[in-house]
Scaffold this motif. Structure first.
Motif, PDB file in Angstrom:
ATOM      1  N   PRO A   4       0.804  -1.224   0.000  1.00 37.22           N
ATOM      2  CA  PRO A   4       0.000   0.000   0.000  1.00 37.22           C
ATOM      3  C   PRO A   4       0.841   1.281   0.000  1.00 37.22           C
ATOM      4  N   GLU A   5       1.876   1.339   0.855  1.00 36.60           N
ATOM      5  CA  GLU A   5       2.679   2.575   0.930  1.00 36.60           C
ATOM      6  C   GLU A   5       3.315   2.866  -0.431  1.00 36.60           C
ATOM      7  N   GLN A   6       3.774   1.799  -1.069  1.00 38.11           N
ATOM      8  CA  GLN A   6       4.442   1.944  -2.355  1.00 38.11           C
ATOM      9  C   GLN A   6       3.487   2.497  -3.407  1.00 38.11           C
ATOM     10  N   VAL A   7       2.285   1.877  -3.510  1.00 41.42           N
ATOM     11  CA  VAL A   7       1.346   2.283  -4.557  1.00 41.42           C
ATOM     12  C   VAL A   7       0.746   3.657  -4.246  1.00 41.42           C
ATOM     13  N   PHE A   8       0.391   3.899  -2.969  1.00 37.10           N
ATOM     14  CA  PHE A   8      -0.268   5.157  -2.637  1.00 37.10           C
ATOM     15  C   PHE A   8       0.709   6.330  -2.581  1.00 37.10           C
ATOM     16  N   ASP A   9       1.887   6.098  -2.031  1.00 41.35           N
ATOM     17  CA  ASP A   9       2.809   7.215  -1.814  1.00 41.35           C
ATOM     18  C   ASP A   9       3.806   7.400  -2.956  1.00 41.35           C
ATOM     19  N   HIS A  10       4.079   6.326  -3.677  1.00 44.31           N
ATOM     20  CA  HIS A  10       5.044   6.431  -4.782  1.00 44.31           C
ATOM     21  C   HIS A  10       4.550   5.711  -6.042  1.00 44.31           C
ATOM     22  N   PRO A  11       3.356   6.074  -6.525  1.00 49.09           N
ATOM     23  CA  PRO A  11       2.850   5.400  -7.726  1.00 49.09           C
ATOM     24  C   PRO A  11       3.800   5.607  -8.904  1.00 49.09           C
ATOM     25  N   GLN A  12       3.987   4.569  -9.673  1.00 46.66           N
ATOM     26  CA  GLN A  12       4.944   4.622 -10.770  1.00 46.66           C
ATOM     27  C   GLN A  12       4.285   4.979 -12.098  1.00 46.66           C
ATOM     28  N   ASN A  13       3.022   4.522 -12.250  1.00 49.46           N
ATOM     29  CA  ASN A  13       2.369   4.668 -13.548  1.00 49.46           C
ATOM     30  C   ASN A  13       1.527   5.954 -13.578  1.00 49.46           C
ATOM     31  N   VAL A  14       1.501   6.629 -14.707  1.00 45.29           N
ATOM     32  CA  VAL A  14       0.737   7.890 -14.799  1.00 45.29           C
ATOM     33  C   VAL A  14      -0.747   7.672 -14.528  1.00 45.29           C
ATOM     34  N   ARG A  15      -1.245   6.504 -14.945  1.00 38.51           N
ATOM     35  CA  ARG A  15      -2.678   6.269 -14.725  1.00 38.51           C
ATOM     36  C   ARG A  15      -2.985   6.049 -13.246  1.00 38.51           C
ATOM     37  N   THR A  16      -2.069   5.375 -12.546  1.00 37.86           N
ATOM     38  CA  THR A  16      -2.242   5.210 -11.097  1.00 37.86           C
ATOM     39  C   THR A  16      -2.243   6.581 -10.440  1.00 37.86           C
ATOM     40  N   LYS A  17      -1.280   7.423 -10.825  1.00 40.24           N
ATOM     41  CA  LYS A  17      -1.182   8.768 -10.243  1.00 40.24           C
ATOM     42  C   LYS A  17      -2.471   9.540 -10.474  1.00 40.24           C
ATOM     43  N   ALA A  18      -2.959   9.511 -11.709  1.00 42.90           N
ATOM     44  CA  ALA A  18      -4.170  10.273 -12.046  1.00 42.90           C
ATOM     45  C   ALA A  18      -5.359   9.768 -11.238  1.00 42.90           C
ATOM     46  N   PHE A  19      -5.463   8.450 -11.101  1.00 40.50           N
ATOM     47  CA  PHE A  19      -6.579   7.877 -10.342  1.00 40.50           C
ATOM     48  C   PHE A  19      -6.498   8.297  -8.871  1.00 40.50           C
ATOM     49  N   LEU A  20      -5.320   8.155  -8.292  1.00 35.75           N
ATOM     50  CA  LEU A  20      -5.172   8.468  -6.871  1.00 35.75           C
ATOM     51  C   LEU A  20      -5.393   9.950  -6.599  1.00 35.75           C
ATOM     52  N   ASP A  21      -4.984  10.805  -7.535  1.00 37.66           N
ATOM     53  CA  ASP A  21      -5.231  12.240  -7.367  1.00 37.66           C
ATOM     54  C   ASP A  21      -6.717  12.517  -7.236  1.00 37.66           C
ATOM     55  N   LYS A  22      -7.525  11.721  -7.934  1.00 40.57           N
ATOM     56  CA  LYS A  22      -8.987  11.933  -7.912  1.00 40.57           C
ATOM     57  C   LYS A  22      -9.623  11.402  -6.643  1.00 40.57           C
ATOM     58  N   VAL A  23      -9.147  10.233  -6.173  1.00 39.29           N
ATOM     59  CA  VAL A  23      -9.878   9.594  -5.058  1.00 39.29           C
ATOM     60  C   VAL A  23      -9.349   9.934  -3.675  1.00 39.29           C
ATOM     61  N   ILE A  24      -8.111  10.353  -3.578  1.00 41.81           N
ATOM     62  CA  ILE A  24      -7.576  10.605  -2.232  1.00 41.81           C
ATOM     63  C   ILE A  24      -7.681  12.104  -1.881  1.00 41.81           C
TER      64      ILE A  24
END
Ligand code: ADP
Ligand code: MG
Length: 244
Positions: free
Chosen positions: A224-244
């Protein structure tokens, strides 16, 4: 990964021309809690539904507990008995009492006598904080209570894996916590779980691994820390920016 509970290889699922799963690889270890996130329409529900063959895959391989779910020769009813599923909309039988909902499957399938099932039902209700609701009708319960009954009902078959598809998305905010608490307890007890949810707090606290899906594929996964705090993929980043 040792002791694989779920081993999905190159899973594809088409609905007509709509290629919904485009080669998904997805593994879950024994006792692992995996939280599956991703935009609406990315195929999360379809993946879960393929795991217990509520949908049949177009191609690819799904092994659960050593059983090949995608092999037409596999006894799917038997395989399903070990897979508990909890849906967004509870799907309780509204014409049966809470107790009867929980007793139904083990009695119908000859696993337990009616008395044993009732005894077990009471224990399960206690575990989800609803010991006084055994004789209640589902209509008299709140959404959060219904969902906890749905979890108890799924547990009545003693599954060794539980699949949750947005179990708190249909609930009023004040009901969400009680349902998440029950899920946390299950996780602590060592249940293998796959949880589709937008509850990022739950994911951070409970998940061993977070899997991000987009457009029918697993795009990124990690702790979780890796994906939430250091997302690697642009799509992950874009998604997390919207939901968190
Ligand atoms: P998610 O759960 O990530 O929101 P779904 O797995 O529900 O995504 O849906 C992914 C895509 O599959 C959507 O485009 C949806 O319309 C389509 N789909 C899902 N189930 C069916 C079905 N039974 N028949 C036709 N299309 C479906
Ligand atoms: Mg869905």
């Amino acid at each position: 990964m040792t002791n694989l509970k779920v081993d999905v290889t190159n899973l594809k699922k088409n609905f007509g021309d709509n290629h919904v799963l485009k080669g998904v690889n997805f593994k879950v270890a024994d006792n692992e809690v995996v939280v599956l996130i991703g935009p609406s329409g990315s195929g999360k529900s379809t993946l879960l539904r393929c795991l217990n063959r509520l949908e049949s895959p177009t191609s690819g391989k799904i092994i659960i507990d050593g059983r090949d779910i995608s092999d037409p020769k596999t006894d799917i009813d038997l395989a399903r008995q070990n897979i508990g599923m909890v849906f967004q909309h509870f799907n309780l039988f509204n014409n049966l009492t809470v107790g009867e909902n929980i007793e139904l499957a083990p009695v119908e399938l000859g696993k337990l006598s009616k008395e044993e099932a009732a005894q077990q039902g009471k224990k399960l209700l206690k575990a989800v904080g609803l010991e006084d609701k055994f004789s209640a009708m589902p209509q008299s319960l709140s959404g959060g209570q219904k969902q906890r009954v749905a979890i108890a009902r799924a547990l009545a078959m003693k599954p060794d894996i539980m699949l949750f598809d947005e179990p708190t998305s249909a609930l009023d905010p004040e009901m969400v916590g009680d349902v998440l608490e029950v899920m946390k307890k299950l996780a602590k007890e060592g249940m293998t779980m796959v949880v589709v949810t937008h509850e990022m707090g739950f994911a951070k606290e409970v998940a061993d691994r977070v899997v991000f899906m987009a457009d029918g594929k697993v795009v990124e996964e990690g702790q979780p820390e890796q994906v939430f705090d250091h997302p690697q993929n642009v799509r992950t980043k874009a998604f997390l920016d919207k939901v968190i």
